[in-house]
Scaffold this motif. Structure first.
Motif, PDB file in Angstrom:
ATOM      1  N   ILE A  16     -42.326  -3.209   8.082  1.00  0.00           N
ATOM      2  CA  ILE A  16     -42.571  -2.526   9.364  1.00  0.00           C
ATOM      3  C   ILE A  16     -41.632  -3.074  10.436  1.00  0.00           C
ATOM      4  N   PHE A  17     -41.433  -4.397  10.466  1.00  0.00           N
ATOM      5  CA  PHE A  17     -40.485  -4.967  11.425  1.00  0.00           C
ATOM      6  C   PHE A  17     -39.060  -4.521  11.117  1.00  0.00           C
ATOM      7  N   TYR A  18     -38.712  -4.468   9.831  1.00  0.00           N
ATOM      8  CA  TYR A  18     -37.375  -4.002   9.470  1.00  0.00           C
ATOM      9  C   TYR A  18     -37.177  -2.535   9.857  1.00  0.00           C
ATOM     10  N   PHE A  19     -38.207  -1.714   9.664  1.00  0.00           N
ATOM     11  CA  PHE A  19     -38.123  -0.320  10.106  1.00  0.00           C
ATOM     12  C   PHE A  19     -38.034  -0.266  11.628  1.00  0.00           C
ATOM     13  N   GLY A  20     -38.827  -1.085  12.305  1.00  0.00           N
ATOM     14  CA  GLY A  20     -38.836  -1.100  13.769  1.00  0.00           C
ATOM     15  C   GLY A  20     -37.476  -1.403  14.350  1.00  0.00           C
ATOM     16  N   ARG A  21     -36.752  -2.321  13.721  1.00  0.00           N
ATOM     17  CA  ARG A  21     -35.437  -2.670  14.254  1.00  0.00           C
ATOM     18  C   ARG A  21     -34.485  -1.486  14.152  1.00  0.00           C
ATOM     19  N   ILE A  47     -38.099 -11.756  12.885  1.00  0.00           N
ATOM     20  CA  ILE A  47     -39.525 -11.745  12.554  1.00  0.00           C
ATOM     21  C   ILE A  47     -39.725 -11.168  11.153  1.00  0.00           C
ATOM     22  N   GLY A  48     -39.058 -10.052  10.863  1.00  0.00           N
ATOM     23  CA  GLY A  48     -39.158  -9.456   9.533  1.00  0.00           C
ATOM     24  C   GLY A  48     -38.696 -10.425   8.457  1.00  0.00           C
ATOM     25  N   SER A  49     -37.637 -11.166   8.739  1.00  0.00           N
ATOM     26  CA  SER A  49     -37.113 -12.123   7.774  1.00  0.00           C
ATOM     27  C   SER A  49     -38.098 -13.259   7.518  1.00  0.00           C
ATOM     28  N   MET A  50     -38.710 -13.765   8.582  1.00  0.00           N
ATOM     29  CA  MET A  50     -39.700 -14.838   8.396  1.00  0.00           C
ATOM     30  C   MET A  50     -40.888 -14.356   7.568  1.00  0.00           C
ATOM     31  N   ILE A  65     -36.693 -14.922  -1.421  1.00  0.00           N
ATOM     32  CA  ILE A  65     -36.505 -16.132  -0.615  1.00  0.00           C
ATOM     33  C   ILE A  65     -35.018 -16.364  -0.368  1.00  0.00           C
ATOM     34  N   PHE A  66     -34.225 -16.269  -1.420  1.00  0.00           N
ATOM     35  CA  PHE A  66     -32.785 -16.480  -1.334  1.00  0.00           C
ATOM     36  C   PHE A  66     -32.149 -15.502  -0.349  1.00  0.00           C
ATOM     37  N   GLY A  67     -32.489 -14.235  -0.474  1.00  0.00           N
ATOM     38  CA  GLY A  67     -31.917 -13.214   0.406  1.00  0.00           C
ATOM     39  C   GLY A  67     -32.282 -13.418   1.861  1.00  0.00           C
ATOM     40  N   GLU A  68     -33.525 -13.750   2.124  1.00  0.00           N
ATOM     41  CA  GLU A  68     -33.955 -13.935   3.511  1.00  0.00           C
ATOM     42  C   GLU A  68     -33.374 -15.209   4.110  1.00  0.00           C
ATOM     43  N   PHE A  69     -33.229 -16.234   3.296  1.00  0.00           N
ATOM     44  CA  PHE A  69     -32.647 -17.486   3.785  1.00  0.00           C
ATOM     45  C   PHE A  69     -31.204 -17.266   4.237  1.00  0.00           C
ATOM     46  N   ILE A  70     -30.468 -16.408   3.531  1.00  0.00           N
ATOM     47  CA  ILE A  70     -29.075 -16.129   3.884  1.00  0.00           C
ATOM     48  C   ILE A  70     -28.977 -15.533   5.285  1.00  0.00           C
ATOM     49  N   THR A  71     -29.804 -14.566   5.582  1.00  0.00           N
ATOM     50  CA  THR A  71     -29.636 -13.817   6.834  1.00  0.00           C
ATOM     51  C   THR A  71     -30.397 -14.389   8.018  1.00  0.00           C
ATOM     52  N   PHE A  72     -31.388 -15.207   7.776  1.00  0.00           N
ATOM     53  CA  PHE A  72     -32.221 -15.717   8.871  1.00  0.00           C
ATOM     54  C   PHE A  72     -31.380 -16.365   9.966  1.00  0.00           C
ATOM     55  N   TYR A  73     -30.459 -17.220   9.572  1.00  0.00           N
ATOM     56  CA  TYR A  73     -29.656 -17.939  10.561  1.00  0.00           C
ATOM     57  C   TYR A  73     -28.602 -17.044  11.219  1.00  0.00           C
ATOM     58  N   ILE A  74     -28.182 -16.017  10.515  1.00  0.00           N
ATOM     59  CA  ILE A  74     -27.270 -15.053  11.135  1.00  0.00           C
ATOM     60  C   ILE A  74     -28.017 -14.263  12.208  1.00  0.00           C
ATOM     61  N   TYR A  75     -29.263 -13.908  11.921  1.00  0.00           N
ATOM     62  CA  TYR A  75     -30.069 -13.231  12.941  1.00  0.00           C
ATOM     63  C   TYR A  75     -30.223 -14.136  14.158  1.00  0.00           C
ATOM     64  N   MET A  76     -30.465 -15.422  13.923  1.00  0.00           N
ATOM     65  CA  MET A  76     -30.593 -16.368  15.035  1.00  0.00           C
ATOM     66  C   MET A  76     -29.288 -16.440  15.833  1.00  0.00           C
ATOM     67  N   TRP A  77     -28.149 -16.429  15.148  1.00  0.00           N
ATOM     68  CA  TRP A  77     -26.871 -16.481  15.846  1.00  0.00           C
ATOM     69  C   TRP A  77     -26.718 -15.262  16.758  1.00  0.00           C
ATOM     70  N   ASN A  78     -27.118 -14.098  16.275  1.00  0.00           N
ATOM     71  CA  ASN A  78     -27.024 -12.886  17.083  1.00  0.00           C
ATOM     72  C   ASN A  78     -27.940 -12.965  18.301  1.00  0.00           C
ATOM     73  N   ILE A  79     -29.121 -13.532  18.127  1.00  0.00           N
ATOM     74  CA  ILE A  79     -30.029 -13.701  19.269  1.00  0.00           C
ATOM     75  C   ILE A  79     -29.395 -14.635  20.298  1.00  0.00           C
ATOM     76  N   LYS A  80     -28.757 -15.694  19.822  1.00  0.00           N
ATOM     77  CA  LYS A  80     -28.056 -16.622  20.724  1.00  0.00           C
ATOM     78  C   LYS A  80     -26.905 -15.905  21.428  1.00  0.00           C
ATOM     79  N   ALA A  81     -26.121 -15.135  20.668  1.00  0.00           N
ATOM     80  CA  ALA A  81     -24.990 -14.404  21.244  1.00  0.00           C
ATOM     81  C   ALA A  81     -25.450 -13.408  22.300  1.00  0.00           C
ATOM     82  N   LYS A  82     -26.651 -12.866  22.133  1.00  0.00           N
ATOM     83  CA  LYS A  82     -27.197 -11.920  23.106  1.00  0.00           C
ATOM     84  C   LYS A  82     -27.764 -12.633  24.346  1.00  0.00           C
TER      85      LYS A  82
END
Length: 166
Positions: A16-21, A47-50, A65-82
């Protein structure tokens, strides 16, 4: 791999969070007549990743787990960049960054048990688990590419501004 209904509800809530985004990005892009990358997109992604990471842990599904671990920190970087982290208490990104690391540490505190739970499923051969991990890596690589591209553009922009200032 059968799981209780509540575990499937956790996986559904992540979706649902992934659809929401996607919905937020689509709506704002249509409204503004250009492709948008709103901060809310990245917040929903994180949030969807967590939640999906938790779902993978509860299902003993290392590919998730592997897939979400890869992108979690990239999502955080984008939040920081924003600039969102500038508006939040300073501890928030640090706590957020520790969530997957802490979860992995808890999961892997007993390596033999971890390997047994995540790589030796009688109903799922190891080759399918590895195939799932390869699929996750391939799917999530788009975010790695986006992150590298964004960093390169930001560096180019900074260099251009530094040259103008001189």
């Amino acid at each position: 791999m059968d799981s209780p209904f509540w575990i499937y509800c956790i996986g559904l809530s992540a979706q649902i969070f992934y659809f929401g985004r996607i919905f937020v990005q689509w709506y704002l892009s249509e409204k503004n007549k250009k492709v948008e990358s709103p901060t809310l997109y990245w917040v929903f992604s994180t949030i969807g990743s967590m939640i999906m990471f938790l779902y993978g842990c509860l299902r003993n599904d290392f590919a998730i787990i592997f897939g979400e671990f890869i992108t979690f920190y990239i999502y955080m970087w984008n939040i920081k960049a924003k600039g969102l982290y500038d508006k939040l208490p300073r501890f928030v990104p640090y706590v957020q960054a520790m969530i997957p690391v802490t979860a992995l540490f808890i999961l892997m505190h007993d390596i033999p048990r971890f390997a047994e739970n995540f790589f030796q499923d009688e109903g799922l051969p190891l080759r399918l688990i590895l195939f799932g991990m390869a699929g996750q890596f391939t799917f999530k690589s788009r975010f790695i590419y986006q992150w590298i591209y964004s960093v390169m553009i930001a560096l180019k922009y900074d260099r251009k501004n530094d040259q103008k200032a001189d």
